[in-house]
Design a protein around this motif. Structure first.
Motif, short mmCIF file in Angstrom:
data_model
loop_
_atom_site.label_atom_id
_atom_site.label_comp_id
_atom_site.label_asym_id
_atom_site.label_seq_id
_atom_site.Cartn_x
_atom_site.Cartn_y
_atom_site.Cartn_z
N THR A 39 1.19 -0.90 -0.11
CA THR A 39 0.23 -0.14 0.01
C THR A 39 1.14 1.19 0.17
OG1 THR A 39 -0.24 -0.72 2.27
CG2 THR A 39 -2.22 -0.56 0.85
N VAL A 40 1.05 1.69 -1.05
CA VAL A 40 2.12 2.86 -1.36
C VAL A 40 1.69 4.17 -0.19
CG1 VAL A 40 3.00 5.07 -3.01
CG2 VAL A 40 2.75 2.51 -3.79
N GLY A 41 2.22 4.96 0.14
CA GLY A 41 2.68 5.63 1.30
C GLY A 41 2.21 5.25 2.82
N VAL A 42 1.53 4.62 3.55
CA VAL A 42 1.27 3.93 4.42
C VAL A 42 2.50 2.44 4.18
CG1 VAL A 42 -0.19 2.12 5.25
CG2 VAL A 42 -0.95 3.99 3.60
N ARG A 43 3.29 1.93 4.12
CA ARG A 43 4.24 1.07 4.24
C ARG A 43 5.58 2.05 4.94
NH1 ARG A 43 6.45 -3.40 0.76
NH2 ARG A 43 8.34 -2.38 1.38
N HIS A 44 6.05 1.59 5.93
CA HIS A 44 7.07 2.65 6.51
C HIS A 44 8.14 1.32 6.90
CE1 HIS A 44 5.46 6.18 6.51
NE2 HIS A 44 4.82 6.22 6.94
N PHE A 45 9.71 1.18 6.81
CA PHE A 45 10.45 0.97 7.29
C PHE A 45 9.92 0.85 8.92
CE2 PHE A 45 13.71 -1.72 8.82
CZ PHE A 45 14.49 -1.15 9.61
N MET A 46 10.11 2.80 9.45
CA MET A 46 9.47 2.28 11.50
C MET A 46 9.04 3.08 10.64
SD MET A 46 13.11 3.63 13.60
CE MET A 46 14.29 1.67 13.19
N SER A 47 7.73 3.41 11.61
CA SER A 47 6.71 4.55 12.07
C SER A 47 8.04 5.35 12.74
CB SER A 47 5.66 3.86 12.47
OG SER A 47 5.90 3.72 14.11
N ASP A 48 7.19 6.39 12.55
CA ASP A 48 7.58 8.02 13.52
C ASP A 48 7.24 7.42 14.90
OD1 ASP A 48 8.01 9.09 11.69
OD2 ASP A 48 6.21 10.43 11.29
N GLN A 49 6.60 6.75 15.72
CA GLN A 49 6.67 6.82 17.10
C GLN A 49 7.34 5.77 17.46
OE1 GLN A 49 2.88 4.33 18.72
NE2 GLN A 49 3.86 4.60 20.18
N ASP A 50 7.98 4.95 16.31
CA ASP A 50 8.62 3.55 16.31
C ASP A 50 10.41 3.85 16.56
OD1 ASP A 50 6.92 1.22 16.80
OD2 ASP A 50 7.84 0.76 14.62
N LEU A 51 10.50 4.97 15.52
CA LEU A 51 11.69 5.52 15.64
C LEU A 51 11.78 6.54 17.05
CD1 LEU A 51 14.13 6.24 13.05
CD2 LEU A 51 12.95 8.06 12.18
N HIS A 52 10.95 7.74 18.04
CA HIS A 52 10.66 8.51 18.38
C HIS A 52 11.40 7.34 19.50
CE1 HIS A 52 9.74 12.19 19.92
NE2 HIS A 52 9.24 11.83 21.35
N GLU A 53 10.57 6.34 19.67
CA GLU A 53 10.97 5.79 20.44
C GLU A 53 12.51 5.05 20.54
OE1 GLU A 53 8.11 2.01 22.00
OE2 GLU A 53 6.90 3.07 20.99
N LEU A 54 12.70 4.84 19.81
CA LEU A 54 13.99 3.97 20.30
C LEU A 54 15.49 5.23 20.08
CD1 LEU A 54 15.70 1.06 18.70
CD2 LEU A 54 15.64 2.36 17.02
N LEU A 55 14.84 6.91 19.49
CA LEU A 55 15.42 7.79 20.01
C LEU A 55 15.97 8.10 21.55
CD1 LEU A 55 16.98 9.86 17.65
CD2 LEU A 55 14.98 11.05 18.00
N ASP A 56 14.06 7.85 22.17
CA ASP A 56 14.82 7.69 23.57
C ASP A 56 15.25 7.39 24.63
OD1 ASP A 56 12.83 10.43 23.54
OD2 ASP A 56 10.88 8.87 23.78
N ILE A 57 15.26 6.19 23.82
CA ILE A 57 16.03 4.89 24.38
C ILE A 57 17.54 5.50 24.45
CG2 ILE A 57 16.92 2.38 24.35
CD1 ILE A 57 13.65 1.48 23.82
N THR A 58 17.90 5.57 23.09
CA THR A 58 19.51 6.46 22.64
C THR A 58 19.61 7.00 23.73
OG1 THR A 58 18.60 5.42 20.82
CG2 THR A 58 20.82 7.07 20.56
N ASN A 59 18.78 8.24 23.83
CA ASN A 59 18.89 9.67 24.12
C ASN A 59 19.04 8.83 26.39
OD1 ASN A 59 19.14 11.19 22.52
ND2 ASN A 59 17.03 11.63 22.43
N ALA A 60 18.77 8.13 26.66
CA ALA A 60 18.38 7.88 27.97
C ALA A 60 19.76 7.06 28.49
CB ALA A 60 17.07 6.77 28.50
N ARG A 61 20.35 5.83 27.06
CA ARG A 61 21.41 5.71 27.19
C ARG A 61 22.32 7.11 27.60
NH1 ARG A 61 20.50 1.17 23.96
NH2 ARG A 61 20.05 -0.43 25.72
N ALA A 62 22.42 7.82 26.56
CA ALA A 62 23.73 8.28 26.65
C ALA A 62 23.60 10.05 28.10
CB ALA A 62 22.79 9.73 25.18
N ARG A 63 22.33 9.64 28.57
CA ARG A 63 21.84 10.60 29.90
C ARG A 63 22.44 9.91 31.06
NH1 ARG A 63 16.59 11.64 27.45
NH2 ARG A 63 16.24 10.35 29.70
N MET A 64 22.25 8.90 30.64
CA MET A 64 23.99 7.51 31.71
C MET A 64 24.94 8.05 31.94
SD MET A 64 21.59 4.19 31.50
CE MET A 64 19.87 3.83 32.50
#
Ligand SMILES: [Zn+2]
Length: 110
Positions: free
Chosen positions: A40-65
């Motif tokens: 489905t063109v335009g719907v299929r993403h490798f990674m949704s914005d929310q997933d990307l956001h969560e992954l970024l949050d985890i990476t940032n939390a590790r950096a803050r540690m």
């Protein structure tokens, strides 16, 4: 993060690890599901914005540690409750600031 014991940090790190591997598995599952021809063109993403956001949050939390700023509210600078961190290992704000932020956002949207 002076208020966190080494034991608590170890626990929080493993929570971040668990969250990250669960997230990566979900992303991978989505990616595989997307390859079965139902394109489905335009719907299929490798990674949704929310997933990307969560992954970024985890990476940032590790950096803050790493730089010892983990567990400190980015808005008011107080120590975030350990209970809150254990429930939300990626939390950047104390409960008060988070509530305030959500109230403001709700206000903006209304
Ligand atoms: Zn705060």
């Amino acid at each position: 993060m002076r208020h966190l014991s080494t034991q608590q940090l170890v626990r929080l790190r493993s929570l971040l690890d668990t969250a990250e591997s669960a997230l990566r598995q979900r992303i991978q599952a989505q990616d595989l599901a997307g390859d079965d021809g139902e394109d489905t063109v335009g719907v299929r993403h490798f990674m949704s914005d929310q997933d990307l956001h969560e992954l970024l949050d985890i990476t940032n939390a590790r950096a803050r540690m790493q730089d010892n700023s983990y567990g400190v509210c980015v808005d008011c600078g107080i120590d975030i409750d350990v209970e809150r961190l254990l429930a939300y290992p990626t939390a950047k704000r104390c409960l008060d600031c988070q509530r305030l932020r959500e109230q403001r956002r709700a206000h903006l949207l209304s």
